[in-house]
Design an enzyme around this catalytic site. Structure first.
Site, PDB file in Angstrom:
ATOM      1  N   PHE A 139       0.833  -1.210   0.000  1.00 26.37           N
ATOM      2  CA  PHE A 139       0.000   0.000   0.000  1.00 26.37           C
ATOM      3  C   PHE A 139       0.864   1.255   0.000  1.00 26.37           C
ATOM      4  O   PHE A 139       1.809   1.373   0.775  1.00 26.37           O
ATOM      5  CB  PHE A 139      -0.891   0.018   1.245  1.00 26.37           C
ATOM      6  CG  PHE A 139      -1.842   1.185   1.288  1.00 26.37           C
ATOM      7  CD1 PHE A 139      -3.096   1.089   0.695  1.00 26.37           C
ATOM      8  CD2 PHE A 139      -1.485   2.376   1.900  1.00 26.37           C
ATOM      9  CE1 PHE A 139      -3.978   2.167   0.723  1.00 26.37           C
ATOM     10  CE2 PHE A 139      -2.354   3.459   1.929  1.00 26.37           C
ATOM     11  CZ  PHE A 139      -3.602   3.348   1.340  1.00 26.37           C
TER      12      PHE A 139
ATOM     13  N   ASN B  71       0.706   5.656   0.093  1.00 27.36           N
ATOM     14  CA  ASN B  71      -0.063   6.902   0.082  1.00 27.36           C
ATOM     15  C   ASN B  71       0.836   8.097  -0.186  1.00 27.36           C
ATOM     16  O   ASN B  71       1.538   8.076  -1.205  1.00 27.36           O
ATOM     17  CB  ASN B  71      -1.017   7.043   1.277  1.00 27.36           C
ATOM     18  CG  ASN B  71      -0.440   6.876   2.644  1.00 27.36           C
ATOM     19  OD1 ASN B  71      -0.020   5.782   3.008  1.00 27.36           O
ATOM     20  ND2 ASN B  71      -0.414   7.930   3.426  1.00 27.36           N
ATOM     21  N   ASP B  72       0.854   9.119   0.639  1.00 27.82           N
ATOM     22  CA  ASP B  72       1.472  10.407   0.296  1.00 27.82           C
ATOM     23  C   ASP B  72       2.864  10.324  -0.342  1.00 27.82           C
ATOM     24  O   ASP B  72       3.730   9.616   0.169  1.00 27.82           O
ATOM     25  CB  ASP B  72       1.660  11.261   1.547  1.00 27.82           C
ATOM     26  CG  ASP B  72       0.454  11.294   2.459  1.00 27.82           C
ATOM     27  OD1 ASP B  72      -0.604  10.794   2.071  1.00 27.82           O
ATOM     28  OD2 ASP B  72       0.584  11.829   3.575  1.00 27.82           O
TER      29      ASP B  72
ATOM     30  N   GLN C 241       4.818   7.231   1.416  1.00 32.30           N
ATOM     31  CA  GLN C 241       4.274   6.486   2.542  1.00 32.30           C
ATOM     32  C   GLN C 241       3.999   5.069   2.063  1.00 32.30           C
ATOM     33  O   GLN C 241       3.245   4.861   1.104  1.00 32.30           O
ATOM     34  CB  GLN C 241       2.982   7.150   3.030  1.00 32.30           C
ATOM     35  CG  GLN C 241       3.243   8.437   3.788  1.00 32.30           C
ATOM     36  CD  GLN C 241       3.905   8.159   5.124  1.00 32.30           C
ATOM     37  OE1 GLN C 241       3.254   7.715   6.055  1.00 32.30           O
ATOM     38  NE2 GLN C 241       5.205   8.402   5.218  1.00 32.30           N
TER      39      GLN C 241
ATOM     40  N   PHE D  74       6.073   8.712   9.249  1.00 30.27           N
ATOM     41  CA  PHE D  74       5.007   9.397   8.522  1.00 30.27           C
ATOM     42  C   PHE D  74       5.595  10.383   7.511  1.00 30.27           C
ATOM     43  O   PHE D  74       6.804  10.431   7.286  1.00 30.27           O
ATOM     44  CB  PHE D  74       4.081  10.103   9.520  1.00 30.27           C
ATOM     45  CG  PHE D  74       3.007   9.209  10.126  1.00 30.27           C
ATOM     46  CD1 PHE D  74       3.133   7.825  10.139  1.00 30.27           C
ATOM     47  CD2 PHE D  74       1.863   9.766  10.691  1.00 30.27           C
ATOM     48  CE1 PHE D  74       2.138   7.014  10.697  1.00 30.27           C
ATOM     49  CE2 PHE D  74       0.866   8.965  11.252  1.00 30.27           C
ATOM     50  CZ  PHE D  74       1.002   7.598  11.257  1.00 30.27           C
ATOM     51  N   SER D  75       4.720  11.210   6.949  1.00 28.98           N
ATOM     52  CA  SER D  75       5.123  12.059   5.827  1.00 28.98           C
ATOM     53  C   SER D  75       6.135  13.129   6.209  1.00 28.98           C
ATOM     54  O   SER D  75       6.223  13.552   7.356  1.00 28.98           O
ATOM     55  CB  SER D  75       3.900  12.730   5.215  1.00 28.98           C
ATOM     56  OG  SER D  75       3.210  11.775   4.452  1.00 28.98           O
TER      57      SER D  75
ATOM     58  N   ARG E 299       2.225  17.047  12.407  1.00 31.29           N
ATOM     59  CA  ARG E 299       2.925  16.210  11.423  1.00 31.29           C
ATOM     60  C   ARG E 299       3.135  16.848  10.043  1.00 31.29           C
ATOM     61  O   ARG E 299       2.617  17.907   9.741  1.00 31.29           O
ATOM     62  CB  ARG E 299       2.166  14.893  11.245  1.00 31.29           C
ATOM     63  CG  ARG E 299       0.728  15.034  10.787  1.00 31.29           C
ATOM     64  CD  ARG E 299       0.117  13.633  10.604  1.00 31.29           C
ATOM     65  NE  ARG E 299      -1.296  13.704  10.264  1.00 31.29           N
ATOM     66  CZ  ARG E 299      -2.286  13.750  11.154  1.00 31.29           C
ATOM     67  NH1 ARG E 299      -2.037  13.755  12.455  1.00 31.29           N
ATOM     68  NH2 ARG E 299      -3.537  13.818  10.751  1.00 31.29           N
ATOM     69  N   ASP E 300       3.886  16.102   9.224  1.00 25.70           N
ATOM     70  CA  ASP E 300       4.102  16.349   7.796  1.00 25.70           C
ATOM     71  C   ASP E 300       4.946  17.600   7.507  1.00 25.70           C
ATOM     72  O   ASP E 300       4.536  18.479   6.742  1.00 25.70           O
ATOM     73  CB  ASP E 300       2.756  16.444   7.038  1.00 25.70           C
ATOM     74  CG  ASP E 300       1.811  15.295   7.352  1.00 25.70           C
ATOM     75  OD1 ASP E 300       2.306  14.219   7.742  1.00 25.70           O
ATOM     76  OD2 ASP E 300       0.589  15.476   7.216  1.00 25.70           O
TER      77      ASP E 300
ATOM     78  N   TRP F  21      -9.048   8.931   0.851  1.00 23.87           N
ATOM     79  CA  TRP F  21      -9.167   8.138   2.091  1.00 23.87           C
ATOM     80  C   TRP F  21     -10.561   7.554   2.267  1.00 23.87           C
ATOM     81  O   TRP F  21     -10.743   6.623   3.049  1.00 23.87           O
ATOM     82  CB  TRP F  21      -8.771   8.984   3.305  1.00 23.87           C
ATOM     83  CG  TRP F  21      -7.275   9.136   3.425  1.00 23.87           C
ATOM     84  CD1 TRP F  21      -6.555  10.292   3.315  1.00 23.87           C
ATOM     85  CD2 TRP F  21      -6.317   8.091   3.658  1.00 23.87           C
ATOM     86  NE1 TRP F  21      -5.213  10.025   3.459  1.00 23.87           N
ATOM     87  CE2 TRP F  21      -5.034   8.690   3.679  1.00 23.87           C
ATOM     88  CE3 TRP F  21      -6.411   6.705   3.847  1.00 23.87           C
ATOM     89  CZ2 TRP F  21      -3.859   7.955   3.884  1.00 23.87           C
ATOM     90  CZ3 TRP F  21      -5.237   5.979   4.048  1.00 23.87           C
ATOM     91  CH2 TRP F  21      -3.990   6.594   4.065  1.00 23.87           C
TER      92      TRP F  21
END
Ligand SMILES: *[C@@H]1O[C@H](CO)[C@@H](O)[C@H](O)[C@H]1NC(C)=O
Ligand SMILES: *[C@@H]1O[C@H](CO)[C@@H](O)[C@H](O)[C@H]1NC(C)=O
Ligand SMILES: *[C@@H]1O[C@H](CO)[C@@H](O)[C@H](O)[C@H]1NC(C)=O
Ligand SMILES: *[C@@H]1O[C@H](CO)[C@@H](O)[C@H](O)[C@H]1NC(C)=O
Ligand SMILES: *[C@@H]1O[C@H](CO)[C@@H](O)[C@H](O)[C@H]1NC(C)=O
Ligand SMILES: *[C@@H]1O[C@H](CO)[C@@H](O)[C@H](O)[C@H]1NC(C)=O
Ligand SMILES: *[C@@H]1O[C@H](CO)[C@@H](O)[C@H](O)[C@H]1NC(C)=O
Ligand SMILES: *[C@@H]1O[C@H](CO)[C@@H](O)[C@H](O)[C@H]1NC(C)=O
Ligand SMILES: *[C@@H]1O[C@H](CO)[C@@H](O)[C@H](O)[C@H]1NC(C)=O
Ligand SMILES: *[C@@H]1O[C@H](CO)[C@@H](O)[C@H](O)[C@H]1NC(C)=O
Ligand SMILES: *[C@@H]1O[C@H](CO)[C@@H](O)[C@H](O)[C@H]1NC(C)=O
Ligand SMILES: *[C@@H]1O[C@H](CO)[C@@H](O)[C@H](O)[C@H]1NC(C)=O
Length: 517
Positions: free
Chosen positions: A55, A57-58, A75, A116-117, A181-182, A313
């Site tokens: 999987f 994502n970002d 991610q 995380f991102s 975050r990020d 999402w």
């Protein structure tokens, strides 16, 4: 008998659960070698990046190295086809379309934390002190998620971004929050500037640093326009102003859930930035996409080029590509600029990055498509482009329109789109994925549309197996839509009708390459 059977069933269930738990927790995550992927499945995009397995994502840590190689991290859950177990996957490309999968770049320290991102920067001048012996140092700045906190960490690379060492002084930014975050870091004059989301407080924090290790809070921007439920993945970058040597600033914020169409989306604000404070030019909310599959876009370090995550999402964890062992793809790469549109203010234009490396044979060319139609068959996917001019001071008949359809060989499924020039919704681009039967979900909305102030001058589309993107007026409006027919879409037709005298539409279509072949 019944007792025995139920005991057996219970015993069997426990045994199976334990076996599954063991096999999941003991699934080794490969280190030092690229994960291999089978890119032949019918849903596999040919020119949009998708992960080898698992999987995604970002997009994270996007940067271009001194040799001209584009690096994309993302991610990544290497052990399942749903979000979780976050690592930074890594791929490199000479042209943003032909990607080579690289070994995973960042690993969480243990099974209860996730990387995380975040972003990456080049540090040729050794501002961080990490690089005694190279001008090609790369620093990744990311969020470490643990069950109690989200803190910001650094990892540095001596080999141009292929392998990283976590900084021994981590974390570099800890505000005792589990919704922080990020980080996205840019260079501004001779300082580093970070934007970061206080996700559930609707605050984007701006921090500055001279060495990437010590950060000072500079300002907050809060509650601007669309809130949704959380703010994520902010970017604050300088972009060229179209047809000018000037630049302007744009802040993007990804919102999830709570997008106007449901699930996740990205909003942006053009404005002014002076090194510590960002001020939007106006109070309007502008979305980066009129469909639903474009989230968490990130700009490459010091480049006006961006890539987004082409999913939502609201349904990403259930889409049918899991049958091929993977989930989620990225958007096409985009070359961005700012335009002062006058009364509507500043808008961001997201042009498709140079597509010449992915065009295969030309399938169709029509000098003037006005009031006529054309069709083409394709295998991998199809890129089409049309330039449209109308006489000045034209009036459109109320049926004036252009429609295109992608259909399957035998199942009768199709994906449609078009442009309405007149009637009650003039100058409206629309998309419709409702006639596909490979997937259904409450948030998997069928139809999307967007209206413009004046008729489109150019429409460009890319059908790439389970993804369709349309770019109107070189990216003044963009629609990105995942599509899941049960059989590949291989036929294309386009028709226009009731166009005014003097209308001129140059049309061309190409087969796209399979960049994985
Ligand atoms: C996992 O790593 C994080 C971050 O270093 C730490 O806070 C946490 O205590 C660790 N958890 C376990 C179970 O070791
Ligand atoms: C590195 O230093 C040189 C010389 O002072 C300067 O021109 C350049 O902008 C610096 N680069 C960065 C990324 O700060
Ligand atoms: C880089 O910074 C470190 C730490 O300040 C220092 O030891 C080293 O000499 C520096 N290297 C260069 C080439 O400036
Ligand atoms: C630079 O120094 C680091 C730390 O001592 C070392 O790990 C790395 O291999 C060196 N790189 C080169 C290109 O010499
Ligand atoms: C750039 O290419 C040179 C020569 O191939 C190589 O030595 C160097 O490591 C490369 N740099 C990066 C950042 O990949
Ligand atoms: C910035 O916002 C955060 C999150 O709401 C808050 O904790 C912090 O106090 C704010 N800083 C200032 C200076 O307002
Ligand atoms: C930029 O200039 C070109 C060529 O003159 C023109 O076609 C285009 O509309 C201009 N774009 C903007 C945003 O002004
Ligand atoms: C940046 O803008 C803020 C808010 O207007 C102001 O307080 C600050 O002094 C400005 N900084 C610079 C360097 O101009
Ligand atoms: C679609 O039909 C054509 C002609 O019958 C055939 O050549 C092609 O392989 C088929 N494509 C798919 C994906 O089934
Ligand atoms: C395009 O589709 C719409 C909606 O089905 C239809 O009303 C219109 O006549 C079509 N236009 C052309 C040129 O086929
Ligand atoms: C298109 O057809 C309409 C009538 O259906 C006609 O009025 C118009 O002149 C035609 N336009 C062109 C460019 O041929
Ligand atoms: C449309 O115009 C663009 C820019 O002028 C050009 O690059 C492109 O080839 C044109 N497309 C067609 C189908 O004529």
């Amino acid at each position: 008998m019944r007792q025995t059977l139920s005991s057996l069933l219970i015993f069997g269930w426990i045994w199976l659960s334990e076996t599954l738990a063991q096999s999941t927790s003991s699934t080794p995550v490969p280190t030092g070698v690229a994960i291999q992927g089978d890119y032949t499945g019918p849903y596999r995009p040919r020119v949009h990046y998708s992960p080898p397995k698992g999987f995604m994502n970002d997009p994270n840590g996007l940067f271009k190295d001194n040799n001209g190689t584009w690096h994309m991290y993302y991610q990544y859950n290497p052990t399942d086809v749903v979000a979780g177990n976050q690592h930074w996957g890594h791929a490199t490309s000479p042209d943003l379309y032909h990607w080579t999968n690289q070994p995973i770049a960042l690993f969480p320290p243990n099974s209860t934390s996730g990387v995380f991102s975040g972003s990456a920067v080049l540090d040729p001048n050794n501002t961080s002190g990490f690089f005694p012996n190279t001008t090609e140092g790369v620093v990744a700045i990311y969020t470490l998620n643990t069950p109690t906190k989200q803190t910001q960490e650094l990892a540095y690379s001596f080999d141009g971004g292929y392998t990283f060492t976590p900084y021994s002084g981590n974390p570099v930014l800890d505000v005792n929050s589990n919704q922080f975050r990020d980080p996205k870091v840019i260079r501004y004059d001779d300082t580093w500037v970070m934007v970061i989301a206080f996700a559930s407080e609707y605050v984007i924090g701006i921090y500055t640093s001279s060495d990437l290790k010590e950060w000072s809070h500079a300002s907050n921007i809060s509650h601007i326009d669309l809130l949704g439920i959380q703010y994520e993945c902010p970017n604050l970058v300088s972009l060229p102003i179209s047809n000018s040597s000037e630049t302007g600033w744009v802040l993007t914020i990804s919102v999830n859930p709570g997008a106007p169409l449901g699930g996740s989306i990205t909003e942006y604000f053009a404005g002014e930035f002076n090194g510590t404070h960002f001020k939007p030019h106006d109070g309007a909310t502008r979305l980066s996409n009129f469909a639903k599959d474009d989230y968490a876009g990130q700009f490459f370090y010091d480049q006006p080029i961006s890539i987004g995550w082409a999913s939502n999402w609201g349904y990403t964890n259930t889409v049918p590509t899991a049958s091929e062992g993977w989930r989620s793809a990225m958007t096409l790469p985009r070359k961005n600029s700012l335009v002062d549109t006058g009364i509507r203010g500043w808008e961001m234009v997201q042009e498709i990055y140079d597509v010449s490396p992915i065009l295969s044979q030309q399938l169709s060319f029509t000098q003037n498509l006005a009031n006529t139609s054309t069709e083409a068959s394709f295998n991998n996917g199809l890129y089409f482009d049309m330039n449209i001019t109308f006489p000045e001071k034209v009036t459109f008949s109320s049926y004036a329109s252009m429609n295109f359809t992608f259909s399957t060989n035998s199942t009768g499924e199709s994906v449609k789109g078009g442009y309405i020039l007149a009637g009650s919704t003039p100058y409206t681009a629309w998309l419709d994925r409702g006639k596909t039967s490979g997937f259904d979900s409450p948030l998997f909305t069928d139809k999307f549309s967007v209206s413009q102030v004046s008729p489109a001058k150019r429409i460009t589309g890319v059908m790439d197996r389970s993804l369709f993107e349309v770019y109107v007026d070189d990216g003044a409006v963009v629609g990105t839509m995942d599509v899941y027919p049960t059989e590949p879409l291989t036929k294309f037709t386009i028709s226009t009708g009731d166009l005014p005298e003097g209308a001129q539409i140059t049309f061309s279509a190409w087969e796209i390459q399979d960049t994985w072949a």
